[in-house]
Design a protein around this motif. Structure first.
Motif, PDB file in Angstrom:
ATOM      1  N   LYS A  90       0.900  -1.330   0.263  1.00 56.63           N
ATOM      2  CA  LYS A  90      -0.159   0.004   0.153  1.00 56.63           C
ATOM      3  C   LYS A  90       1.152   1.371  -0.122  1.00 56.63           C
ATOM      4  O   LYS A  90       0.298   2.379  -0.066  1.00 56.63           O
ATOM      5  CB  LYS A  90      -0.886   0.083   1.373  1.00 56.63           C
ATOM      6  CG  LYS A  90      -1.695  -1.240   1.346  1.00 56.63           C
ATOM      7  CD  LYS A  90      -2.297  -1.310   2.837  1.00 56.63           C
ATOM      8  CE  LYS A  90      -3.207  -2.715   2.941  1.00 56.63           C
ATOM      9  NZ  LYS A  90      -3.881  -2.721   4.067  1.00 56.63           N
ATOM     10  N   ALA A  91       2.085   1.005   0.276  1.00 58.15           N
ATOM     11  CA  ALA A  91       3.164   2.195   0.278  1.00 58.15           C
ATOM     12  C   ALA A  91       4.647   1.598   0.202  1.00 58.15           C
ATOM     13  O   ALA A  91       4.581   0.408   0.389  1.00 58.15           O
ATOM     14  CB  ALA A  91       2.968   2.940   1.852  1.00 58.15           C
ATOM     15  N   SER A  92       5.226   2.345  -0.344  1.00 54.99           N
ATOM     16  CA  SER A  92       6.910   1.732  -0.621  1.00 54.99           C
ATOM     17  C   SER A  92       7.603   1.966   0.816  1.00 54.99           C
ATOM     18  O   SER A  92       7.860   3.070   1.194  1.00 54.99           O
ATOM     19  CB  SER A  92       7.341   2.675  -1.588  1.00 54.99           C
ATOM     20  OG  SER A  92       6.700   2.435  -2.913  1.00 54.99           O
ATOM     21  N   PRO A  93       8.204   0.982   1.437  1.00 53.86           N
ATOM     22  CA  PRO A  93       9.112   1.279   2.449  1.00 53.86           C
ATOM     23  C   PRO A  93      10.383   1.927   2.121  1.00 53.86           C
ATOM     24  O   PRO A  93      10.956   1.622   1.054  1.00 53.86           O
ATOM     25  CB  PRO A  93       9.554  -0.216   2.799  1.00 53.86           C
ATOM     26  CG  PRO A  93       9.253  -1.128   1.674  1.00 53.86           C
ATOM     27  CD  PRO A  93       8.167  -0.315   0.795  1.00 53.86           C
ATOM     28  N   LYS A  94      10.731   3.023   2.753  1.00 58.10           N
ATOM     29  CA  LYS A  94      11.918   3.685   2.455  1.00 58.10           C
ATOM     30  C   LYS A  94      12.977   3.592   3.428  1.00 58.10           C
ATOM     31  O   LYS A  94      12.750   3.253   4.737  1.00 58.10           O
ATOM     32  CB  LYS A  94      11.465   5.194   2.719  1.00 58.10           C
ATOM     33  CG  LYS A  94      10.408   5.498   1.573  1.00 58.10           C
ATOM     34  CD  LYS A  94      10.038   6.985   1.639  1.00 58.10           C
ATOM     35  CE  LYS A  94       9.260   7.340   0.364  1.00 58.10           C
ATOM     36  NZ  LYS A  94       7.739   6.295   0.314  1.00 58.10           N
ATOM     37  N   VAL A  95      14.190   3.775   3.137  1.00 60.46           N
ATOM     38  CA  VAL A  95      15.228   3.388   4.091  1.00 60.46           C
ATOM     39  C   VAL A  95      15.219   4.312   5.329  1.00 60.46           C
ATOM     40  O   VAL A  95      14.704   5.570   5.293  1.00 60.46           O
ATOM     41  CB  VAL A  95      16.727   3.922   3.251  1.00 60.46           C
ATOM     42  CG1 VAL A  95      17.968   3.700   4.140  1.00 60.46           C
ATOM     43  CG2 VAL A  95      16.788   2.903   1.985  1.00 60.46           C
ATOM     44  N   GLY A  96      15.588   3.797   6.151  1.00 60.80           N
ATOM     45  CA  GLY A  96      15.614   4.418   7.622  1.00 60.80           C
ATOM     46  C   GLY A  96      14.079   4.272   8.452  1.00 60.80           C
ATOM     47  O   GLY A  96      14.201   4.618   9.649  1.00 60.80           O
TER      48      GLY A  96
END
Length: 333
Positions: free
Chosen positions: A283-289
């Motif tokens: 549902k959303a893109s996981p982002k670094v951190g």
């Protein structure tokens, strides 16, 4: 010493036992489940029909419970009836519109004075909300006679008032299923009974990706085996456990059916290129951190809340640098 008659002891036991335990029928061992999560149904049959042995048990899989698969049982034949669902449901590799509607075990002999269990795995869809109860009607046939545990209470009716109640499972929020013994240690590890869950992490994904890989290390310090049954994260529609093997120089991936075994005294690491978690329907893109909340579901330890740290795209370890970025929509394992 005063001599206690058997009749007196039996009467005392009936007084101290809960009503449902003293006169239990066909029941589910696990009486709670959460939406968008796997469910291990263990149907318990506690008596026959007026002294006659049980030789057939059939359970109806209700609408909204999907992907049901029976566990084979020595000495019994197992059959399934497949039919269409009322609507498509999100599943591991896309929507599914049909599946198992009934499971039947037959041909065995369960004496009246013994108990046994009949097991299946399924997934509870988001058709149910916390607070609802889902019912699994059961048919029990004996050498002579039968029972039909299929009565479902009307709204506001007490299920205990029913003559032949269908086994019910209460839907609860995922965090409510977490065992009270699960706790985080100062090192960031999570303890859940005999299990130690260490370093849950996942990879960031490029824009447009629909799947993401997840990884974790799990140690079983107990004397009994456990299984990792399923996994979920808040940003994905579904999660599953996958294996990765080489066959003739070709890397192949497959869903781990029935759960990933965690033997006593062993550590299993889900990592890139090996066993791993796959989260689909992002549902959303996981982002670094970032950190992503989720759950791991175990056969014995139950549902354990965890937090996945997000590493760079293509990373081979939690703190490793990013690898070359894949094209949008692709997923490295």
């Amino acid at each position: 010493m005063k001599r206690i008659l058997w009749s007196e002891l039996a009467a005392a036991l009936l007084v101290t036992l809960p009503t449902g335990a003293a006169f239990s029928h066909a029941t589910m061992e696990r009486t709670e489940a959460s939406p968008n999560a796997s469910y291990r149904g263990v149907l318990q049959v506690t008596h026959g029909c007026n002294g006659e042995p049980t030789n057939r048990v059939s359970v109806t899989i209700p609408e909204g419970v999907i992907g049901a698969k029976p566990m084979p049982k020595p000495g019994w034949s197992v059959t399934t009836e497949i039919g269409p669902y009322a609507k498509p449901y999100p599943y591991y590799h896309g929507d599914i519109s049909k599946g198992v509607k009934t499971i039947t075990w037959s041909g065995g002999q369960l004496p009246d004075d013994q108990v046994d269990e009949f097991t299946f795995l399924a997934r509870i869809s988001d058709a149910f909300a916390p607070g609802e109860t889902v019912y699994f009607p059961v048919e029990q046939d004996c050498t002579n006679g039968n029972h039909r545990w299929r009565d479902i209470p009307a709204p506001g009716q007490d299920a205990h008032a029913l003559k032949s109640p269908a086994p019910g499972v209460t839907i609860v929020a995922a965090q409510a299923l977490a065992p009270s013994r699960a706790a985080s240690s100062s090192s960031g590890q999570i303890k859940a009974g005999d299990l130690t869950i260490d370093t849950p992490w996942m990879r960031a994904t490029p824009g447009g990706a629909t799947v993401a890989g997840g990884y974790v290390r799990i140690s079983n310090t107990g004397k009994l085996a456990d299984k990792l049954i399923s996994a979920s994260v808040s940003i994905a529609a579904s999660g599953s456990i996958h294996s990765m093997t080489m066959d003739g120089g070709v890397m192949k991936m497959a869903v781990v059916e029935g759960g990933l075994l965690l033997k006593p005294g062993e550590t299993v690491e889900l990592k890139p290129g090996s066993y791993h978690l796959m989260f689909e329907g992002l549902k959303a893109s996981p982002k670094v951190g970032e950190t992503i909340s989720g759950n791991l579901v175990f056969e014995r330890a139950g549902t354990v809340p965890v937090t996945f740290a997000v590493a760079p795209i293509g990373a081979r370890a939690p703190n490793a640098p990013a690898a070359s970025e894949p094209a949008a929509g692709q997923h490295q394992h």
